[in-house]
Design a protein around this motif. Sequence first.
Motif, mmCIF file in Angstrom:
data_model
loop_
_atom_site.group_PDB
_atom_site.id
_atom_site.type_symbol
_atom_site.label_atom_id
_atom_site.label_comp_id
_atom_site.label_asym_id
_atom_site.label_seq_id
_atom_site.Cartn_x
_atom_site.Cartn_y
_atom_site.Cartn_z
ATOM 1 N N LEU A 45 0.848 -1.193 0.000
ATOM 2 C CA LEU A 45 0.000 0.000 0.000
ATOM 3 C C LEU A 45 0.885 1.244 0.000
ATOM 4 O O LEU A 45 1.616 1.494 0.958
ATOM 5 C CB LEU A 45 -0.929 0.004 1.215
ATOM 6 N N GLU B 25 -1.832 6.447 -1.908
ATOM 7 C CA GLU B 25 -2.997 5.735 -2.438
ATOM 8 C C GLU B 25 -3.823 5.044 -1.360
ATOM 9 O O GLU B 25 -4.714 4.266 -1.663
ATOM 10 C CB GLU B 25 -2.535 4.679 -3.451
ATOM 11 N N SER B 26 -3.480 5.294 -0.097
ATOM 12 C CA SER B 26 -4.188 4.602 0.975
ATOM 13 C C SER B 26 -4.395 5.522 2.171
ATOM 14 O O SER B 26 -3.812 6.599 2.253
ATOM 15 C CB SER B 26 -3.403 3.359 1.391
ATOM 16 N N THR C 249 -6.951 0.920 0.834
ATOM 17 C CA THR C 249 -6.715 1.729 -0.358
ATOM 18 C C THR C 249 -7.841 2.739 -0.512
ATOM 19 O O THR C 249 -8.978 2.503 -0.106
ATOM 20 C CB THR C 249 -6.660 0.848 -1.619
#
Length: 163
Positions: free
Chosen positions: A76, A80-81, A155
């Motif tokens: 991750l 993006e998370s 995510t």
Amino acid sequence: MKHTLSVLVENKPGVLARVAGLFSRRGFNIDSLAVGVTENPEISRMTIVVEGDDRVLEQVTKQLNKLIDTIKVSDLKAEESVERELVMIKVVAEPKMRSEIMQIADIFRARIVDVSPKTMIIEVTGDETKINAMESLLKQFGIKELARTGKVALTRGLKSVQE
């Protein structure tokens, strides 16, 4: 560099021991580990934070994928998370100190979940930076105990780890 791995595994006895054993045998250190069941009761999600370069990340991912109980391994990326951690801190809180501790808790949007004649337990969630800052400010009062959950992450958006 720290890497956050989301590992979906079968929700069966012994899986955690097999994953921990893998890290132990290969000499990889687990920086943080949080495990819980997912929306599917037959699947658990492990959020594992490991430190190392890209070679270490590749080796850990390959080894995890070899385990029969592993369904999916994803690295991750921070951008993006969403990552969070929960901590409970028991701090010395004589009556004359309480208002200052409560002000610090308010600033960090923390909750006081227990009060005794000489202590308070404060619960706070957030990213590692927030948790560390809160802990640092409370040290001056005397931390009696501290429990951190380890990082959990998902995510962002429609994308999921299973895709």
